[in-house]
Design an enzyme around this catalytic site. Structure first.
Site, PDB file in Angstrom:
ATOM      1  N   ARG A  91     -10.851  -3.302   3.241  1.00 14.08           N
ATOM      2  CA  ARG A  91     -10.977  -3.207   1.782  1.00 14.08           C
ATOM      3  C   ARG A  91      -9.800  -3.862   1.065  1.00 14.08           C
ATOM      4  NH1 ARG A  91     -10.091   1.817   4.026  1.00 14.08           N
ATOM      5  NH2 ARG A  91      -8.316   3.064   3.283  1.00 14.08           N
ATOM      6  N   HIS A 150      -2.449  10.937  -1.381  1.00 15.55           N
ATOM      7  CA  HIS A 150      -2.333  10.492  -2.773  1.00 15.55           C
ATOM      8  C   HIS A 150      -3.706  10.640  -3.426  1.00 15.55           C
ATOM      9  CE1 HIS A 150      -4.312   6.940  -1.107  1.00 15.55           C
ATOM     10  NE2 HIS A 150      -3.423   7.020  -0.142  1.00 15.55           N
ATOM     11  N   HIS A 189       1.361   8.277   5.191  1.00 18.08           N
ATOM     12  CA  HIS A 189       0.456   9.397   5.434  1.00 18.08           C
ATOM     13  C   HIS A 189       0.935  10.239   6.612  1.00 18.08           C
ATOM     14  CE1 HIS A 189      -2.898   8.948   2.685  1.00 18.08           C
ATOM     15  NE2 HIS A 189      -2.933   7.645   2.910  1.00 18.08           N
ATOM     16  N   LYS A 230      -6.201  -3.760   6.366  1.00 18.59           N
ATOM     17  CA  LYS A 230      -7.415  -3.023   6.026  1.00 18.59           C
ATOM     18  C   LYS A 230      -8.490  -3.970   5.512  1.00 18.59           C
ATOM     19  CE  LYS A 230      -4.985   1.174   4.462  1.00 18.59           C
ATOM     20  NZ  LYS A 230      -4.803   2.098   3.320  1.00 18.59           N
ATOM     21  N   ASP A 264       0.827  -1.198   0.000  1.00 19.31           N
ATOM     22  CA  ASP A 264       0.000   0.000   0.000  1.00 19.31           C
ATOM     23  C   ASP A 264       0.873   1.264   0.000  1.00 19.31           C
ATOM     24  OD1 ASP A 264      -2.082   1.861   0.468  1.00 19.31           O
ATOM     25  OD2 ASP A 264      -3.196   0.377   1.631  1.00 19.31           O
ATOM     26  N   THR A 285      -6.918   3.398  -2.115  1.00 21.94           N
ATOM     27  CA  THR A 285      -6.768   1.980  -1.762  1.00 21.94           C
ATOM     28  C   THR A 285      -7.888   1.116  -2.335  1.00 21.94           C
ATOM     29  OG1 THR A 285      -5.586   2.510   0.272  1.00 21.94           O
ATOM     30  CG2 THR A 285      -6.618   0.351   0.155  1.00 21.94           C
TER      31      THR A 285
END
Length: 572
Positions: free
Chosen positions: A192, A514, A336, A190, A67, A108
């Site tokens: 997702r 992003h 991040h 995560k 990621d 993502t």
């Protein structure tokens, strides 16, 4: 010292007799063994030859997503990577060096969906991590689904499913190809990152719950956790990892590829009071176990969980190909918070390299080098922290979107006498109130005409246009193609605001994000390794949508039903 043998006194006939009695049988026996081995070699192959035979299909496909891994991270830290991690894939596999995302925004949810569907948001429907739903008048999350409940914890973290994804994945197609005999499991920190790659028909998807520190799933997949997952959860690994400080893997002075540890544009972890190493991880003001995702220890937990899943589910040991999807999310959380030029990011990648080396060695022992296929890519890249760029005289900045939205509403209110024309501003798109527009007999063109004079004065905004009239805009053709792949009539907005490079929407000057149409967010690594994969660099332009049709081609199965990608030539 010399030893001299005098044979003059030995009878010649006696010598021949000695050889025939004591030596000839042994020679004949050895000849028998020789011809037997020769026969075996000709018809069956040598043991070494037999072990190196490549099967018709890989026993296991391992899909790895890192990621927020921008392409250049392969080379920025290359001198510090081990031979067994990233460099093993780069040196022994196929390195596709020019792979681009071909839609917007690069987040993502859409990234994982695109990789595994071979499709784009216009078709698969995954237009963002969150988007405005016109039918409910609310923002919706990409995998939320209250028809299902959490399995493994007492909260709502498992009220999830892949149902908002409108197309199949390559993992679905694998299951369909053999009447669902293949096992497919998705895992990530995560939800997702686990759910979307695993597809609609997966056996399981697991992710880390921040409240309990447990690996959880959804009742979409099962009604109870397998015993092996319960056993992993019983070890309370998140709690153990947060009991220690995060210190650098190497002496801190060796992190020469990164900025100084102390600066003004990194964020502070909620458990800490400073941005510098070592980072204290106890006493978090957040949900405590969520913090492990913001450290490289989260990736290590995921790697160990992947190994346990492969062994406990016996992946790769049946007559059909199995598939595990692994998404390493800690790189995104760290990126991040601290930015891509931070020591924290470098340390996270160096530790991930060690985790990958361990995972690959495990796969060697579990299945054998020729029996598994790996691909490694990323769901998006990342922008530098704007304050870091500005410090080095590079144009960059943050657009405060809430203030921007308020200003746009005031302009429309002054003209039309109603602030309800804008329903939402998300993903750089304005969602307009169509019912109110019909009542007032105004069009999207009318609304845009009122906003353009203001928007053109705003720093960081490159252009604004009616999405339905994309072909009429004067933006470059390559960006038009990206945006065309992104527009879903039921889920996208009406007016697009494009930002300038290194500008993004936010609410603070620290940290980064992003989502842009530019190369720092669209150019990602793509490495292939293992079963039938040739070694070398591929400099041709490929799109992220090419991954799933390539796997489908290798496995001789149908590509996902919304795929628009092309096959990459990989085999020897």
């Amino acid at each position: 010292m010399k030893v001299v043998l005098n044979l003059s006194g030995i009878n010649f006939h006696f010598l021949l007799y000695f050889i025939s009695v004591f030596t000839l049988p042994k020679i004949i026996s050895e000849l028998k063994i020789f011809f037997l081995l020769l026969f075996s070699f000709c018809f069956f192959g040598s043991p070494a030859q037999k072990s190196s035979v490549v099967p018709d299909k890989p026993k296991l496909v391992v899909g790895i997503v890192v990621d927020q891994m921008r392409y250049d991270f392969l080379y920025r830290y290359e001198s510090k990577y081990s031979e067994g991690g990233f460099k093993r894939l780069m040196n022994q596999g196929t390195n596709c060096k020019n792979v681009q995302y071909n839609y917007f925004p690069t987040y993502t949810g859409p990234g994982h969906a695109c990789i595994y569907t071979g499709s784009v948001p216009a078709i698969n429907g995954i237009v963002s991590n969150d988007w405005y739903d016109r039918t409910t008048g609310t923002m919706v999350y990409v995998t939320s689904d209250n028809n299902y409940k959490t399995i493994g914890a007492e909260d709502l973290s498992g009220n999830m499913s892949p149902q908002k994804m409108l197309t199949t994945t390559v993992t679905d197609q694998l299951r369909l190809s053999n009447n669902f005999k293949s096992k497919v499991i998705g895992i990530s920190l995560k939800d997702r990152g686990a759910i979307l790659p695993a597809g609609h028909s997966a056996n399981a998807a697991y992710w880390l719950d921040g409240q309990s520190g447990n690996w959880v799933t959804s009742s979409y997949y099962m009604n109870d956790l397998p015993l092996w997952v319960k056993n992993v959860n019983a070890q309370q690994l998140a709690k153990k990892n947060l009991s220690q400080p995060w210190e650098t893997l190497l002496p801190i002075e060796q992190y020469t590829e990164s900025t100084s540890d102390s600066n003004s544009y990194e964020s502070v972890l909620p458990s800490d009071k400073k941005t510098t190493f070592p980072h204290r991880l106890s006493d978090s003001t957040w949900v405590k176990f969520d913090l492990v995702k913001y450290t490289p220890f989260g990736n290590t937990m995921l790697k160990d969980f992947a190994k346990e899943a492969i062994q406990s589910e016996n992946l790769g040991k049946s007559s059909v190909t199995d598939f595990i999807t692994i998404s390493f999310s800690a790189t995104d959380y760290v990126g991040h918070t601290f930015g891509p030029n931070s020591i924290e990011s470098e340390d996270t990648y160096l530790r991930l390299d060690k985790d990958l080396s361990d995972l690959f060695s495990f796969l060697d022992s579990w299945l054998g080098k020729n029996n598994y296929l790996i691909f490694l890519t990323a769901d998006h890249g990342v922008s530098p922290v704007p304050a870091f760029a500005s410090e080095h005289k590079i144009p960059a900045g943050v657009i405060y979107e809430s203030a921007l939205l308020d200003s746009m509403k005031k302009i429309l209110n002054s003209v039309y006498g109603d602030t309800g024309l804008i329903l939402s501003y998300s993903n750089q798109q304005l969602y307009l109130n169509h019912d109110l527009m019909r009542t007032k007999k105004i069009t999207t063109t009318d609304v845009l005409a009122q906003l353009i004079p203001f928007l053109n004065t705003q720093k960081g905004i490159y252009d604004e246009f009616d999405i339905s009239k994309l072909n009429e805009t004067t933006i470059p053709a390559s960006i038009k193609n990206i945006l065309g792949n992104s527009f879903n009539p039921k889920r996208s907005g009406d007016i697009m605001l494009l930002y300038e490079p290194y500008w993004f929407g936010g609410f603070r000057e620290r940290g980064t994000t992003h989502g842009a149409v530019y190369s720092y967010d669209t150019h990602v690594p793509l490495l292939w390794y293992g079963w039938k994969v040739k070694s070398g660099d591929d400099n041709s332009l490929h799109h992220i949508t090419d991954i799933s049709p390539t796997i489908s081609n290798l496995l001789n199965i149908q590509e996902p039903n919304g795929s628009i990608g092309e096959v990459i030539e990989l085999t020897k």
